[in-house]
Design an enzyme around this catalytic site. Structure first.
Site, mmCIF file in Angstrom:
data_model
loop_
_atom_site.group_PDB
_atom_site.id
_atom_site.type_symbol
_atom_site.label_atom_id
_atom_site.label_comp_id
_atom_site.label_asym_id
_atom_site.label_seq_id
_atom_site.Cartn_x
_atom_site.Cartn_y
_atom_site.Cartn_z
ATOM 1 C CG HIS A 94 45.302 68.370 45.872
ATOM 2 N ND1 HIS A 94 46.666 68.352 46.058
ATOM 3 C CD2 HIS A 94 45.029 67.327 45.039
ATOM 4 C CE1 HIS A 94 47.195 67.340 45.380
ATOM 5 N NE2 HIS A 94 46.227 66.700 44.748
ATOM 6 C CG ASP A 96 47.786 68.811 49.770
ATOM 7 O OD1 ASP A 96 46.796 68.982 49.027
ATOM 8 O OD2 ASP A 96 48.098 67.696 50.246
ATOM 9 C CG ASP A 127 49.380 65.255 42.217
ATOM 10 O OD1 ASP A 127 48.275 65.770 42.450
ATOM 11 O OD2 ASP A 127 49.830 64.283 42.850
ATOM 12 C CD GLU A 161 44.735 64.007 47.069
ATOM 13 O OE1 GLU A 161 44.323 62.891 46.712
ATOM 14 O OE2 GLU A 161 45.938 64.358 46.948
ATOM 15 C CD GLU A 162 49.379 64.565 46.904
ATOM 16 O OE1 GLU A 162 49.231 63.359 47.144
ATOM 17 O OE2 GLU A 162 49.458 65.026 45.749
ATOM 18 C CG HIS A 428 53.028 61.468 44.397
ATOM 19 N ND1 HIS A 428 52.356 60.847 45.417
ATOM 20 C CD2 HIS A 428 52.195 62.458 43.973
ATOM 21 C CE1 HIS A 428 51.179 61.413 45.599
ATOM 22 N NE2 HIS A 428 51.062 62.408 44.737
#
Length: 481
Positions: A94, A96, A127, A161-162, A428
């Site tokens: 992904h 995003d 990520d 996705e996030e 994150h």
């Protein structure tokens, strides 16, 4: 071409492709592709989707298209036919990312890929843009060495996705031909430590709720009304405090919290170091052990609270306050039912007769992989060659809704979760980074896997165990809502 020379040529091609991979990652990191227009402009996600499509096409993937999904995001898909009778491998990632968080927590510009102490820093560097780049690097290396791919290759790169808003899942359910495959590589996880190849074989289910508590039409002066005035913030805090007992065990009414992890134990010192616990602070173990609370029991976490900040303090009793609560449940627990139990619990434990509004904001079901097929065996061989170590298997706290959806849509496919992330990546969190060697080894793993699955490594003689050791890893900080 001998078997050994094929492995060596693939390794050399991956190594030679690293400068281009860094350039690709720098272009991707520069795009502020947070799939929330309240935080970053939607144009950033659109530009990211366009760039992803361009990179896939340059790597040789046919039929690249950006499909709109029901949540407003764009999913980039494509498919290149392989030799007759060859299996189909779907590569997922992904583009995003989560917001940058506190800018003061970054030593480098978050939207600029920066090398520091041997690592590449930037939001999304691991990520999941780093995982995307590893897959691109593998595809390019294979084409350079073989002139094509020995299997049919399909790609999916989603854009929300996030947010756990289900855009890609809805697209897959309405267009199952886009995700048809024999083996699926979900490049959205990582290794338990640098240099130790890891397959994530189970994912916890997850569900977040937004809770709003109201007691008065407006704040009331604490000097004039404090005492008898029902404080909405205090009512909220009381409800939130009821989610855990004095030992840290999550105690939601009606939800079992006595599960025991049946795998290898999780080393407490390793958890303490990886999670960055301060001196004198110990991991929460409830009535069990670290591994029990991570993988076998529910875990409720207060992610955010809306109330007046300290910098704007006034002498007032609050009439409204709200919070986001995230719930993680073991892979085999019904996440939707657990979310409803969470909602009922919060309502029941809010005092003062306050008005309570609770709505679900995300939901992801757990996942457990089937690991006894030929694709898993090929992946273990590839990891052993690329990393020089046998692969281990682990669980992860994050939910990847597409994993569960694809297990339903393509029940015969083998689903493998892997990636470039490891504890030092701090995904994150401020200061996210990727170890370029992890990216290189992960790319080589994928190239070797595709060659093996396509029948080009017929001897398959490597000193690898056919069943990976079961181990555990701490939940990646800040995993998706």
């Amino acid at each position: 071409m001998t078997e050994g020379s094929l492995r060596e040529r693939l390794a050399a091609a991956v190594e030679a492709g690293m400068p281009a991979a860094r350039d690709d990652l720098a272009r991707l990191v520069a795009l502020r592709s947070v799939a929330n227009p309240a935080i970053e402009p939607r144009s950033e996600c659109v530009a990211a989707a366009e760039l992803v499509g361009e990179l896939y096409a340059q790597a040789g993937v046919d039929g690249i298209q950006a499909h709109p999904t029901p949540d407003g995001s764009l999913a980039v898909v494509g498919r290149t036919a392989g030799p007759a009778g060859a299996p189909t491998v779907l590569l997922y990632s992904h583009y995003d990312v989560v917001p940058v968080g506190d800018p003061d927590g970054w030593r480098t510009p978050p939207w600029e890929l920066t090398e520091l102490d041997g690592r590449w820093y930037g939001r999304g560097s691991a990520d999941c843009k780093g995982n995307l780049v590893a897959s691109l690097l593998a595809l390019r290396a294979l084409r350079e060495v073989l002139g094509g791919w020995p299997v049919e290759v399909a790609v999916v790169c989603e854009g929300s996705e996030e947010q756990s808003s289900g855009g890609m899942e809805a697209l897959a359910r309405s267009r199952p031909e886009l995700v048809a495959c024999d083996a699926l590589l979900l490049a959205d996880t990582g290794n338990v430590e640098v240099g130790l190849p890891t397959l994530t074989t189970s994912l916890r289910g997850t569900g977040s709720v937004l809770m709003t508590v109201r007691t008065m039409t407006h704040p009331a002066h604490s000097g004039m009304y404090g005492g008898p005035a029902p404080d909405a913030l205090q009512a909220l805090l009381t409800a939130l405090a009821s989610l855990r007992d004095a030992h840290g065990e999550t105690t939601i009414d009606g939800l079992s919290h006595d599960g025991v992890w049946d795998g290898a134990p999780f080393d407490t010192n390793r958890f303490r170091d990886d999670a960055g616990l301060l001196a004198g602070v110990e991991p929460l173990t409830g009535t069990g052990a670290v591994a029990d609370l991570l993988w076998a029991r529910p875990a409720a976490t207060v992610l955010a609270i809306d109330c007046p900040p300290v910098s704007q303090v006034t002498a007032a009793v609050q009439g409204e306050a709200r919070a986001v609560v995230n719930l993680r449940v073991p892979a085999d627990t019904d996440a939707a039912a657990a979310q409803q139990l969470l909602i009922a619990h919060l309502r029941a434990h809010t005092p003062y007769g306050a008005q309570v509004e609770i709505r679900p904001v995300s939901l992801g079901h757990g996942f457990r992989a089937r690991t006894d097929g030929p694709a898993y065996a090929a992946m273990r061989r590839a990891m052993r060659t690329a990393f020089g170590r046998d692969a281990v298997a682990t669980g992860q706290g994050g939910s990847i809704p597409l994993a569960t959806a694809l297990a339903e849509l393509v029940p015969s496919a083998e689903i493998m979760l892997l990636g470039v992330e490891e504890p030092a990546s701090r995904i994150h969190a401020p200061g996210e980074s990727v170890d370029p060697e992890e990216l290189r080894r992960t790319a080589l793993t994928q190239a070797l896997f595709l060659a093996d699955l396509g029948g080009l490594l017929e001897d398959r003689v490597v000193e690898a165990t056919e069943t990976p050791e079961e181990t555990e890893t701490p939940e990646v900080p800040g995993a998706s809502l």
